[in-house]
Design a protein around this motif. Structure first.
Motif, PDB file in Angstrom:
ATOM      1  N   ASN A  99       0.812  -1.214   0.000  1.00 57.00           N
ATOM      2  CA  ASN A  99       0.000   0.000   0.000  1.00 57.00           C
ATOM      3  C   ASN A  99       0.854   1.278   0.000  1.00 57.00           C
ATOM      4  N   GLY A 100       2.174   1.137  -0.024  1.00 57.87           N
ATOM      5  CA  GLY A 100       3.066   2.297  -0.071  1.00 57.87           C
ATOM      6  C   GLY A 100       3.618   2.721   1.277  1.00 57.87           C
ATOM      7  N   MET A 101       3.088   2.189   2.368  1.00 55.85           N
ATOM      8  CA  MET A 101       3.633   2.512   3.685  1.00 55.85           C
ATOM      9  C   MET A 101       5.040   1.922   3.770  1.00 55.85           C
ATOM     10  N   SER A 102       5.930   2.618   4.497  1.00 49.62           N
ATOM     11  CA  SER A 102       7.337   2.219   4.494  1.00 49.62           C
ATOM     12  C   SER A 102       7.970   2.345   5.870  1.00 49.62           C
ATOM     13  N   ASP A 103       8.930   1.474   6.122  1.00 47.77           N
ATOM     14  CA  ASP A 103       9.788   1.538   7.303  1.00 47.77           C
ATOM     15  C   ASP A 103      11.226   1.631   6.814  1.00 47.77           C
ATOM     16  N   ILE A 104      12.004   2.496   7.448  1.00 43.55           N
ATOM     17  CA  ILE A 104      13.403   2.691   7.050  1.00 43.55           C
ATOM     18  C   ILE A 104      14.262   2.562   8.299  1.00 43.55           C
ATOM     19  N   GLN A 105      15.296   1.740   8.220  1.00 39.43           N
ATOM     20  CA  GLN A 105      16.280   1.677   9.303  1.00 39.43           C
ATOM     21  C   GLN A 105      17.615   2.094   8.714  1.00 39.43           C
ATOM     22  N   VAL A 106      18.208   3.111   9.331  1.00 40.43           N
ATOM     23  CA  VAL A 106      19.498   3.621   8.877  1.00 40.43           C
ATOM     24  C   VAL A 106      20.554   3.193   9.888  1.00 40.43           C
ATOM     25  N   THR A 107      21.618   2.537   9.394  1.00 40.19           N
ATOM     26  CA  THR A 107      22.703   2.090  10.249  1.00 40.19           C
ATOM     27  C   THR A 107      24.001   2.739   9.767  1.00 40.19           C
ATOM     28  N   PRO A 108      24.398   3.844  10.415  1.00 39.42           N
ATOM     29  CA  PRO A 108      25.688   4.447  10.079  1.00 39.42           C
ATOM     30  C   PRO A 108      26.808   3.754  10.849  1.00 39.42           C
ATOM     31  N   THR A 109      28.031   3.909  10.384  1.00 40.20           N
ATOM     32  CA  THR A 109      29.170   3.329  11.083  1.00 40.20           C
ATOM     33  C   THR A 109      29.515   4.127  12.332  1.00 40.20           C
ATOM     34  N   ASN A 110      29.436   5.456  12.268  1.00 40.35           N
ATOM     35  CA  ASN A 110      29.895   6.322  13.352  1.00 40.35           C
ATOM     36  C   ASN A 110      28.782   6.903  14.217  1.00 40.35           C
ATOM     37  N   ARG A 111      27.580   6.394  14.099  1.00 41.05           N
ATOM     38  CA  ARG A 111      26.449   6.855  14.901  1.00 41.05           C
ATOM     39  C   ARG A 111      25.560   5.661  15.251  1.00 41.05           C
ATOM     40  N   GLN A 112      24.668   5.867  16.239  1.00 37.51           N
ATOM     41  CA  GLN A 112      23.691   4.835  16.563  1.00 37.51           C
ATOM     42  C   GLN A 112      22.677   4.709  15.427  1.00 37.51           C
ATOM     43  N   SER A 113      22.115   3.522  15.292  1.00 37.98           N
ATOM     44  CA  SER A 113      21.065   3.301  14.299  1.00 37.98           C
ATOM     45  C   SER A 113      19.825   4.102  14.658  1.00 37.98           C
ATOM     46  N   ILE A 114      19.010   4.373  13.652  1.00 39.95           N
ATOM     47  CA  ILE A 114      17.771   5.119  13.846  1.00 39.95           C
ATOM     48  C   ILE A 114      16.754   4.605  12.831  1.00 39.95           C
ATOM     49  N   SER A 115      15.480   4.613  13.208  1.00 39.65           N
ATOM     50  CA  SER A 115      14.419   4.111  12.330  1.00 39.65           C
ATOM     51  C   SER A 115      13.414   5.207  12.014  1.00 39.65           C
ATOM     52  N   PHE A 116      12.802   5.087  10.847  1.00 34.79           N
ATOM     53  CA  PHE A 116      11.811   6.050  10.383  1.00 34.79           C
ATOM     54  C   PHE A 116      10.639   5.285   9.781  1.00 34.79           C
ATOM     55  N   SER A 117       9.495   5.928   9.729  1.00 39.81           N
ATOM     56  CA  SER A 117       8.371   5.358   8.987  1.00 39.81           C
ATOM     57  C   SER A 117       7.685   6.476   8.228  1.00 39.81           C
ATOM     58  N   GLY A 118       7.072   6.091   7.127  1.00 40.23           N
ATOM     59  CA  GLY A 118       6.414   7.080   6.281  1.00 40.23           C
ATOM     60  C   GLY A 118       5.656   6.404   5.171  1.00 40.23           C
ATOM     61  N   GLU A 119       5.444   7.150   4.091  1.00 36.82           N
ATOM     62  CA  GLU A 119       4.644   6.654   2.987  1.00 36.82           C
ATOM     63  C   GLU A 119       5.289   7.019   1.663  1.00 36.82           C
ATOM     64  N   MET A 120       5.271   6.072   0.739  1.00 37.54           N
ATOM     65  CA  MET A 120       5.832   6.316  -0.581  1.00 37.54           C
ATOM     66  C   MET A 120       4.934   7.277  -1.353  1.00 37.54           C
ATOM     67  N   GLU A 121       5.578   8.208  -2.017  1.00 36.26           N
ATOM     68  CA  GLU A 121       4.859   9.145  -2.875  1.00 36.26           C
ATOM     69  C   GLU A 121       4.596   8.412  -4.185  1.00 36.26           C
ATOM     70  N   ILE A 122       3.344   8.159  -4.487  1.00 28.30           N
ATOM     71  CA  ILE A 122       2.996   7.370  -5.664  1.00 28.30           C
ATOM     72  C   ILE A 122       2.681   8.310  -6.823  1.00 28.30           C
ATOM     73  N   LYS A 123       3.453   8.146  -7.883  1.00 28.04           N
ATOM     74  CA  LYS A 123       3.262   8.984  -9.067  1.00 28.04           C
ATOM     75  C   LYS A 123       2.165   8.401  -9.927  1.00 28.04           C
ATOM     76  N   LYS A 124       1.344   9.269 -10.465  1.00 25.32           N
ATOM     77  CA  LYS A 124       0.277   8.834 -11.363  1.00 25.32           C
ATOM     78  C   LYS A 124       0.865   8.439 -12.703  1.00 25.32           C
ATOM     79  N   LYS A 125       0.448   7.308 -13.213  1.00 28.11           N
ATOM     80  CA  LYS A 125       0.947   6.823 -14.507  1.00 28.11           C
ATOM     81  C   LYS A 125       0.280   7.623 -15.619  1.00 28.11           C
TER      82      LYS A 125
END
Length: 167
Positions: A139-165
């Motif tokens: 349905n376009g909903m999204s979860d993102i986990q970012v793992t940098p080397t020099n920082r603690q991990s962090i998570s995000f959630s949001g929604e994909m922007e769906i382009k009209k065909k």
């Protein structure tokens, strides 16, 4: 007279609550179109995820009021995300955090039986190495986990922007 009005009102409420087969069919068609648009965007490596919630490693989840996003275009990522957490080794002044554009060195996609896309991006900029693990639901909903080397991990959630065909 009063009983007739109540009976008619109850009948209208019942009829209004029943969805017609045409309405159910159009909802199903809309869902299928959304799923196809999401899959097409992921396969083309051309999508944008608007982020509205952040979950740092320590502390609770926070709703974001500003416009944050992650955009993937071909072989590059455009990351505009906030960062809350512990940084182990960063440039003087705090650095860019998760606000940068960088080429993607590795991009993998796998789909589950339910249609969820698991995307892994590996990249490097002048400050750090990153792994972005993105899950995009049909349905376009999204979860993102970012793992940098020099920082603690962090998570995000949001929604994909769906382009009209374009048709």
């Amino acid at each position: 007279m009063k009983a007739n009005k109540l009976f008619i009102l109850a009948g209208l409420i019942v009829l209004g609550g029943i969805t017609s087969p045409a309405t159910a069919q159009s909802k199903k068609e809309k869902k299928q179109k959304t799923e196809q648009a999401v899959r097409r965007a992921i396969d083309a490596k051309d999508y944008k995820i608007n982020v509205n919630r952040v979950t740092p490693m320590k502390g609770g989840s926070k709703h974001l009021t500003s416009n944050y996003s992650v955009e993937v275009r071909n072989d590059s990522i455009y990351s505009y995300l906030p960062y809350f957490g512990v940084a182990y080794n960063i440039p003087y002044g705090g650095g860019k955090g998760l606000n940068f554009n960088a080429p993607i060195s590795e991009y993998t996609t796998a789909y589950s039986k339910k249609g969820n896309a698991k995307i892994t991006l590996r990249l490097r900029n002048d400050e750090d190495n990153y792994i972005y693990n993105i899950t995009v639901y049909p349905n376009g909903m999204s979860d993102i986990q970012v793992t940098p080397t020099n920082r603690q991990s962090i998570s995000f959630s949001g929604e994909m922007e769906i382009k009209k065909k374009e048709e």
